[in-house]
Design an enzyme around this catalytic site. Structure first.
Site, PDB file in Angstrom:
ATOM      1  N   TYR A 154     -71.436 -51.335 -22.720  1.00 20.49           N
ATOM      2  CA  TYR A 154     -72.778 -50.835 -22.407  1.00 20.49           C
ATOM      3  C   TYR A 154     -73.020 -49.559 -23.205  1.00 20.49           C
ATOM      4  O   TYR A 154     -72.133 -48.707 -23.291  1.00 20.49           O
ATOM      5  CB  TYR A 154     -72.888 -50.543 -20.905  1.00 20.49           C
ATOM      6  CG  TYR A 154     -74.216 -49.939 -20.484  1.00 20.49           C
ATOM      7  CD1 TYR A 154     -75.384 -50.691 -20.515  1.00 20.49           C
ATOM      8  CD2 TYR A 154     -74.292 -48.623 -20.043  1.00 20.49           C
ATOM      9  CE1 TYR A 154     -76.603 -50.142 -20.117  1.00 20.49           C
ATOM     10  CE2 TYR A 154     -75.503 -48.071 -19.640  1.00 20.49           C
ATOM     11  CZ  TYR A 154     -76.653 -48.832 -19.682  1.00 20.49           C
ATOM     12  OH  TYR A 154     -77.847 -48.281 -19.286  1.00 20.49           O
ATOM     13  N   ASP A 249     -68.804 -44.899 -29.149  1.00 24.05           N
ATOM     14  CA  ASP A 249     -69.585 -44.435 -28.009  1.00 24.05           C
ATOM     15  C   ASP A 249     -68.594 -43.878 -26.992  1.00 24.05           C
ATOM     16  O   ASP A 249     -67.988 -44.621 -26.226  1.00 24.05           O
ATOM     17  CB  ASP A 249     -70.402 -45.591 -27.422  1.00 24.05           C
ATOM     18  CG  ASP A 249     -71.195 -45.155 -26.197  1.00 24.05           C
ATOM     19  OD1 ASP A 249     -70.998 -44.012 -25.735  1.00 24.05           O
ATOM     20  OD2 ASP A 249     -72.006 -45.966 -25.702  1.00 24.05           O
ATOM     21  N   LYS A 277     -72.342 -37.668 -20.215  1.00 21.00           N
ATOM     22  CA  LYS A 277     -71.599 -37.523 -18.953  1.00 21.00           C
ATOM     23  C   LYS A 277     -70.861 -36.176 -18.843  1.00 21.00           C
ATOM     24  O   LYS A 277     -71.502 -35.182 -18.588  1.00 21.00           O
ATOM     25  CB  LYS A 277     -70.702 -38.744 -18.755  1.00 21.00           C
ATOM     26  CG  LYS A 277     -71.588 -40.001 -18.640  1.00 21.00           C
ATOM     27  CD  LYS A 277     -70.926 -41.261 -18.175  1.00 21.00           C
ATOM     28  CE  LYS A 277     -72.021 -42.285 -17.882  1.00 21.00           C
ATOM     29  NZ  LYS A 277     -71.876 -43.568 -18.536  1.00 21.00           N
TER      30      LYS A 277
HETATM   31  C1  PLP Z   1     -73.224 -44.195 -19.231  1.00 13.65           C
HETATM   32  C2  PLP Z   1     -73.084 -44.677 -20.602  1.00 13.65           C
HETATM   33  C3  PLP Z   1     -74.164 -44.659 -21.508  1.00 13.65           C
HETATM   34  C4  PLP Z   1     -75.551 -44.275 -21.082  1.00 13.65           C
HETATM   35  O1  PLP Z   1     -75.632 -42.938 -20.705  1.00 13.65           O
HETATM   36  P1  PLP Z   1     -76.888 -42.471 -19.778  1.00 13.65           P
HETATM   37  O2  PLP Z   1     -76.677 -40.988 -19.666  1.00 13.65           O
HETATM   38  O3  PLP Z   1     -76.753 -43.212 -18.507  1.00 13.65           O
HETATM   39  O4  PLP Z   1     -78.120 -42.812 -20.523  1.00 13.65           O
HETATM   40  C5  PLP Z   1     -73.942 -45.045 -22.803  1.00 13.65           C
HETATM   41  N1  PLP Z   1     -72.717 -45.418 -23.221  1.00 13.65           N
HETATM   42  C6  PLP Z   1     -71.654 -45.444 -22.386  1.00 13.65           C
HETATM   43  C7  PLP Z   1     -70.322 -45.859 -22.911  1.00 13.65           C
HETATM   44  C8  PLP Z   1     -71.803 -45.087 -21.057  1.00 13.65           C
HETATM   45  O5  PLP Z   1     -70.756 -45.167 -20.223  1.00 13.65           O
END
Ligand code: PLP
Length: 435
Positions: A154, A249, A277
């Site tokens: 994701y 990511d 995060k």
């Molecule tokens: C949570 C997450 C996102 C999205 O971040 P948001 O702050 O919720 O928009 C993108 N990539 C990864 C790997 C994530 O865990």
């Protein structure tokens, strides 16, 4: 009744039930982010009132040991006094200027110092924004449009990343969400996690068209699935050979699986890194960064436009700075590893003793107990999990004051605030809830 399947008393959550009914009149599904609605475990969510350290309290005054950690950010535990004090102090001087501040440079330098691949960084407001911008950057830099991502990973909710493979020929993506144009989805291709051949095949099918290979270096959004030895190195090689950018990511793994993220833990350097995060210390922050040469594309230095009214917001920078400073203390990541091993091995031992098929994966301060026989190397493997058993486990734990993510496709997160006693209590609850 056998001693291994005791009745777990249901907790009173009357006020949460009422609050959810009221919220549903106002917010779609009663929530502002879908997974909070508990749909996948067939029940209604708990409304939280306050959080401190490793604990949450709901509006019915139930206390929980928290393994969601606001989906990742709370690595110090909730409401760390030093972080709160810094936010309060900064707020006194104004909450947003829309002009440069000293803290942005300080925070940028800290990220550059800590994350191996980052030479220059741009702050944004969420992980979604970070990945969306990183993709635009890779496209600007390479002059190509296609993206390879991995099934089950994701990357936020931007249009071209809400796509998973169509069956068979995966060269044309099919949108996962209504409202995503097929033309947008068709630029996204899906490979299989831990399967280099699937990446090679896509690159071969679209020579000199792939702008980026985008991956969660440790998958967290299909539950915790680590890269097999050689997989990330192989992606680095394929990116170099094909002229695509390798994007890690690390919105989830950054500052969690090691201070310098998965790239430090596995020694593989991406071209562009996305963060989110933990970097915001509980406030909304995302970031993307990479080599100088690539970042030179970003406006106003270069032709790739990207902007944000609240980007680099002082409160968010303050919370992030304080959090990253505290994470540099000696012994932090060793301690997180100890907690993770204690819980991961403990849960696996309970399943083993009860003869329950399971796979426990953990990397640093993230783990998932999958209710399926191993190996679990990719999304298809995760999908074999025993849904009924997971649901029993989830509600059994919740009723014993253990707050887990309401889905098998999520990781559990630990913080420095979790004590050995918290882990022991969690294992004792799991002993009753796993059946
Ligand atoms: C949570 C997450 C996102 C999205 O971040 P948001 O702050 O919720 O928009 C993108 N990539 C990864 C790997 C994530 O865990």
């Amino acid at each position: 009744m056998t001693p291994s399947s005791p009745v777990i008393e249901k907790r009173n959550r009357t006020r949460s039930e009422e609050a959810f009914a009221a919220a549903r009149q106002v917010l779609p599904g009663g929530v502002n982010s879908p997974v909070r609605a508990f749909r996948s475990v067939g029940g209604n969510p708990v409304f939280m009132d306050k959080a401190k350290g490793a604990y949450l309290w709901d509006i019915d005054d139930n206390q929980y040991i928290d393994y969601v950690g606001t989906w990742g950010p709370a690595i110090l535990g909730h409401a760390h006094p030093q972080v709160i004090r810094r936010i309060q102090a900064v707020a006194e001087s104004g909450t947003s200027f829309g002009a440069p501040t000293l803290m942005e440079t300080e925070m940028g330098q800290l990220v550059i110092d800590l994350v191996p691949s980052i030479e220059k960084v741009r702050f944004v407001n969420s992980g979604t924004e970070a990945v969306m911008s990183a993709i635009r950057l890779a496209r600007a830099y390479t002059g190509r449009s296609k993206i390879i991502k991995f099934e089950g990973c994701y990357h936020g909710h931007s249009d071209y990343l809400l796509v998973k493979a169509g069956s068979g020929a995966a060269t044309h993506g099919v949108p996962d969400s209504a409202g995503v144009p097929a033309s947008t989805a068709s630029e996204t291709m899906n490979a299989h996690f831990n399967d280099l051949e699937s990446v090679e095949a896509l690159l071969k099918a679209c020579p000199e068209q792939v702008a980026a290979i985008l991956i969660e270096p440790v998958a967290g959004n299909m539950g915790c699935v680590p890269p097999e030895p050689g997989f990330l190195e192989g992606l680095r090689r394929l990116a170099d050979e094909s002229g695509a950018c390798l994007i890690f990511d690390e919105v989830m793994t950054g500052f969690r699986v090691a201070l310098g993220g998965a790239q430090q833990r596995y020694g593989v350097t991406p071209d562009i890194t996305c963060l989110g995060k933990i970097i915001g210390g509980g406030l909304p922050v995302g970031a993307y960064g990479g080599k100088q040469e690539i970042m030179a594309q970003v406006a106003p230095d270069g032709p790739m436009y990207q902007a944000g009214t609240l980007s680099g917001n002082p409160l968010a920078m303050a919370a992030g700075l304080e959090t990253l400073k505290l994470l540099q203390a000696p012994g932090v990541y060793e301690r997180l590893e100890v907690i993770s091993t204690h819980l991961g091995d403990g849960l696996a031992a309970i399943c083993h003793k009860k003869g329950i098929p399971h796979t426990a994966h953990r990397v640093g301060a993230m783990m998932t107990l999958f209710f399926t026989e191993g190996p679990v190397k990719a999304y298809n493997d995760v999908c074999r999990f025993d849904r009924e058993r997971f649901n029993r486990f989830f509600w059994g734990m919740l009723d014993q004051g253990i707050y887990l993510a309401p889905s098998q496709f999520e990781a559990s997160f630990f913080s420095l605030a979790h004590t050995d006693e918290d882990i022991e209590r969690t294992l004792a609850a799991a002993e009753r809830a796993i059946s």
